[in-house]
Motif scaffolding. Structure first.
Motif, PDB file in Angstrom:
ATOM      1  N   PHE A   1       0.841  -1.188   0.000  1.00  0.00           N
ATOM      2  CA  PHE A   1       0.000   0.000   0.000  1.00  0.00           C
ATOM      3  C   PHE A   1       0.881   1.244   0.000  1.00  0.00           C
ATOM      4  O   PHE A   1       2.034   1.217   0.450  1.00  0.00           O
ATOM      5  CB  PHE A   1      -0.974   0.006   1.187  1.00  0.00           C
ATOM      6  N   ALA A   2       0.343   2.329  -0.538  1.00  0.00           N
ATOM      7  CA  ALA A   2       1.120   3.556  -0.718  1.00  0.00           C
ATOM      8  C   ALA A   2       1.612   4.094   0.616  1.00  0.00           C
ATOM      9  O   ALA A   2       0.883   4.108   1.604  1.00  0.00           O
ATOM     10  CB  ALA A   2       0.272   4.597  -1.433  1.00  0.00           C
ATOM     11  N   ASP A   3       2.869   4.539   0.632  1.00  0.00           N
ATOM     12  CA  ASP A   3       3.495   5.070   1.846  1.00  0.00           C
ATOM     13  C   ASP A   3       4.164   6.400   1.492  1.00  0.00           C
ATOM     14  O   ASP A   3       4.887   6.484   0.499  1.00  0.00           O
ATOM     15  CB  ASP A   3       4.537   4.075   2.361  1.00  0.00           C
ATOM     16  N   PRO A   4       3.955   7.461   2.275  1.00  0.00           N
ATOM     17  CA  PRO A   4       4.608   8.739   1.985  1.00  0.00           C
ATOM     18  C   PRO A   4       6.103   8.672   2.276  1.00  0.00           C
ATOM     19  O   PRO A   4       6.591   7.752   2.939  1.00  0.00           O
ATOM     20  CB  PRO A   4       3.905   9.719   2.950  1.00  0.00           C
TER      21      PRO A   4
ATOM     22  N   LYS B   1       9.367  14.926   6.598  1.00  0.00           N
ATOM     23  CA  LYS B   1       9.057  14.272   5.322  1.00  0.00           C
ATOM     24  C   LYS B   1       9.295  15.215   4.152  1.00  0.00           C
ATOM     25  O   LYS B   1       9.278  16.443   4.310  1.00  0.00           O
ATOM     26  CB  LYS B   1       7.615  13.756   5.292  1.00  0.00           C
ATOM     27  N   TRP B   2       9.486  14.606   3.000  1.00  0.00           N
ATOM     28  CA  TRP B   2       9.543  15.360   1.762  1.00  0.00           C
ATOM     29  C   TRP B   2       8.123  15.632   1.275  1.00  0.00           C
ATOM     30  O   TRP B   2       7.166  14.965   1.708  1.00  0.00           O
ATOM     31  CB  TRP B   2      10.302  14.576   0.699  1.00  0.00           C
ATOM     32  N   ALA B   3       7.982  16.568   0.342  1.00  0.00           N
ATOM     33  CA  ALA B   3       6.669  16.857  -0.230  1.00  0.00           C
ATOM     34  C   ALA B   3       6.156  15.688  -1.053  1.00  0.00           C
ATOM     35  O   ALA B   3       4.941  15.457  -1.150  1.00  0.00           O
ATOM     36  CB  ALA B   3       6.732  18.111  -1.099  1.00  0.00           C
TER      37      ALA B   3
ATOM     38  N   TRP C   1      -0.133  16.054   2.478  1.00  0.00           N
ATOM     39  CA  TRP C   1       0.511  16.515   3.696  1.00  0.00           C
ATOM     40  C   TRP C   1       1.545  17.594   3.439  1.00  0.00           C
ATOM     41  O   TRP C   1       1.801  18.440   4.301  1.00  0.00           O
ATOM     42  CB  TRP C   1       1.178  15.335   4.418  1.00  0.00           C
ATOM     43  N   GLY C   2       2.192  17.553   2.302  1.00  0.00           N
ATOM     44  CA  GLY C   2       3.244  18.519   2.025  1.00  0.00           C
ATOM     45  C   GLY C   2       4.532  18.186   2.750  1.00  0.00           C
ATOM     46  O   GLY C   2       4.641  17.170   3.445  1.00  0.00           O
TER      47      GLY C   2
ATOM     48  N   ILE D   1       6.756  20.997  10.861  1.00  0.00           N
ATOM     49  CA  ILE D   1       6.257  20.035  11.851  1.00  0.00           C
ATOM     50  C   ILE D   1       5.018  20.590  12.555  1.00  0.00           C
ATOM     51  O   ILE D   1       4.039  19.868  12.781  1.00  0.00           O
ATOM     52  CB  ILE D   1       7.374  19.697  12.864  1.00  0.00           C
ATOM     53  N   VAL D   2       5.024  21.854  12.883  1.00  0.00           N
ATOM     54  CA  VAL D   2       3.855  22.457  13.530  1.00  0.00           C
ATOM     55  C   VAL D   2       2.654  22.432  12.588  1.00  0.00           C
ATOM     56  O   VAL D   2       1.535  22.117  13.000  1.00  0.00           O
ATOM     57  CB  VAL D   2       4.176  23.896  13.994  1.00  0.00           C
ATOM     58  N   ASP D   3       2.864  22.737  11.313  1.00  0.00           N
ATOM     59  CA  ASP D   3       1.765  22.673  10.344  1.00  0.00           C
ATOM     60  C   ASP D   3       1.204  21.255  10.247  1.00  0.00           C
ATOM     61  O   ASP D   3      -0.014  21.062  10.173  1.00  0.00           O
ATOM     62  CB  ASP D   3       2.247  23.130   8.972  1.00  0.00           C
ATOM     63  N   GLN D   4       2.106  20.275  10.229  1.00  0.00           N
ATOM     64  CA  GLN D   4       1.673  18.878  10.179  1.00  0.00           C
ATOM     65  C   GLN D   4       0.849  18.531  11.409  1.00  0.00           C
ATOM     66  O   GLN D   4      -0.188  17.852  11.316  1.00  0.00           O
ATOM     67  CB  GLN D   4       2.901  17.972  10.083  1.00  0.00           C
TER      68      GLN D   4
END
Length: 441
Positions: A34-37, A170-172, A182-183, A191-194
């Motif tokens: 399954f897809a993983d970021p 993470k990368w975009a 997620w970006g 990290i705060v935006d996430q």
């Protein structure tokens, strides 16, 4: 006075006769992807697809049970060999199931590899192969008896299980692939935006940052930014053991008033014991204590306060009950570790947490990182709302297999070309200068 056992309902019995065994007639092991970021960690970055293996166990009366475990090639070989040993075994005899799995592993030469991907490689071979079968047996038992698995594990002590928001650098996007929703998150602001998105979408009331990616001072900045944004939120950081004792103590002092616990600052029991003696923060682990053999030295060294249990490591749900008892005896606290998983594992985690009173921290989960369409269970049962999941009360795990989805994710496995998780090689294919090192800082 006569006593009624729920096992009496399995089949009619006359006085003096034993319960009829419920025999296993078939076990199918299906690898899925399954897809993983592109989630970053101390050993590299997640590949575009995560691997799992789905266990479908069937009995002579037509009941089926589900299990989920790792999907690496070496693990699949061991699972299939163990499955052949379990045919005709009794699903109500966990001692027999465990013994047969161990017997299947006596001649393990030629398989090679740990088989579970990731960075935790010291788990018990017998327990990590047993786990998926143990869960499937309990699913069948619950369906036959008409009770949820939590009842089989001693009874639910909570109706909801709390989970933490699992934050990653993470990368975009993966290279040459479309960006995900997620970006990027490569600095404290990211990290705060996430975290804002995690809380907005799932209502989490605790947050954990996967560290070990950037120098410790940068990750401390991210934790402090989270504290400023969410003043009352319990926070954690997990550098996956890549800090030296000196670095861990320094960070521990900096964040003593901020974190609820510090997870795996160092890799060994000896090093974590030194850190624990120097700081007031509790030390949690899912890396230096991952099997029953690890418990005596860790307890003797007073190295840890919290075991992040994982039924995939510890032999399934029955043996995780044993871990819970040991933890209570030695005044250790419990929570749960998570790897990339599907709904069967999530349901098993929830049933276990529901029946484990000593779990008093919000558990980890990768659930928000998985696309809703990427699963093998019929949707609608499991959902995180207000930071928790309602414990399913239907018989067994409380989830059902979506056979069309299983076939689709199996085809995705065949098409993706990945047969074992390897975050490091994938990272080096993108950044050839990446160095695998522990401790790193």
């Amino acid at each position: 006075m006569s006593h009624f056992s729920p096992l009496d309902s399995i089949a009619p019995r006359s006085e003096g006769t034993a319960r009829c065994p419920v025999r296993i007639t078939d076990i199918q092991i299906t690898p899925v992807a399954f897809a993983d970021p592109p989630l970053l960690n101390s050993v590299g970055v997640h590949e575009p697809f995560a691997l799992r293996a789905v266990v479908v166990m069937r009995t002579e009366d037509g009941t089926y049970g589900l299990g989920e475990t790792y999907g690496d090639e070496a693990h699949l070989i061991r699972l299939r060999r163990a499955a052949s040993f379990l045919i005709d075994a009794d699903v109500f005899n966990p001692n027999q199931i465990s013994a047969l799995v161990s017997q299947s592993l006596v001649d393990d030469q030629g398989v090679g590899g740990h088989g579970t991907g990731g960075m935790v490689t010291t788990t018990s071979l017998d327990d990590r192969v047993l786990s998926g079968f143990d869960v499937a047996c309990l699913d069948i038992q619950g369906k036959i008896l008409g009770v949820p698995v939590s009842t089989l594990l001693g009874g639910a002590v909570r109706e909801k299980v709390d989970f933490s928001g699992y934050l990653f650098y993470k990368w975009a996007s993966h290279p040459e692939r479309d960006a995900d929703s997620w970006g990027a998150a490569l600095d404290p602001a990211g990290i705060v935006d996430q975290a804002r998105k995690m809380i907005r979408d799932y209502g989490f009331k605790a947050l954990k940052l996967k560290g070990g990616v950037f120098p410790p001072e940068q990750e401390v900045e991210a934790i402090l930014a989270l504290r400023q944004e969410f003043p009352q939120m319990p926070l954690r950081i997990d550098p996956n053991g890549v800090w030296t004792v000196e670095t861990a103590i320094q960070v521990g002092h900096q964040l003593e008033s901020v974190l609820e616990y510090l997870e795996d600052p160092c890799l060994s029991i000896v090093d974590n014991a030194q850190v624990r003696k120097a700081i007031t923060l509790p030390i949690a682990t899912n890396m230096c204590v991952v099997s029953f053999n690890d418990l005596p030295p860790a307890i003797a060294a007073e190295a840890i306060d919290v075991v992040l249990s994982d039924h995939h490591f510890w032999g399934g749900l029955n043996r995780s009950r044993l871990l819970s008892g040991i933890a209570e005896t030695f005044d250790l606290r419990l929570s749960m570790h998570s790897n990339s998983h599907l709904g069967i594992s999530f349901a098993a985690m929830i049933q276990l947490a529901a029946a484990t009173k000593s779990i008093d921290y919000a558990c980890d989960t990768h659930w928000p990182w998985k696309r809703p369409e990427d699963d093998v269970i019929v949707p609608g049962v499991l959902a995180i709302a207000d930071g928790s999941v309602n414990v399913p009360t239907a018989p067994g795990l409380g989830v059902e297999l979506d056979e069309a989805a299983l076939a689709r994710l199996h085809q995705q496995y065949l098409d993706c070309g990945i047969t074992r998780r390897d975050d490091t090689s994938y990272m080096r294919s993108i950044n050839p200068s990446f160095e695998l090192k522990s401790p790193r800082w």
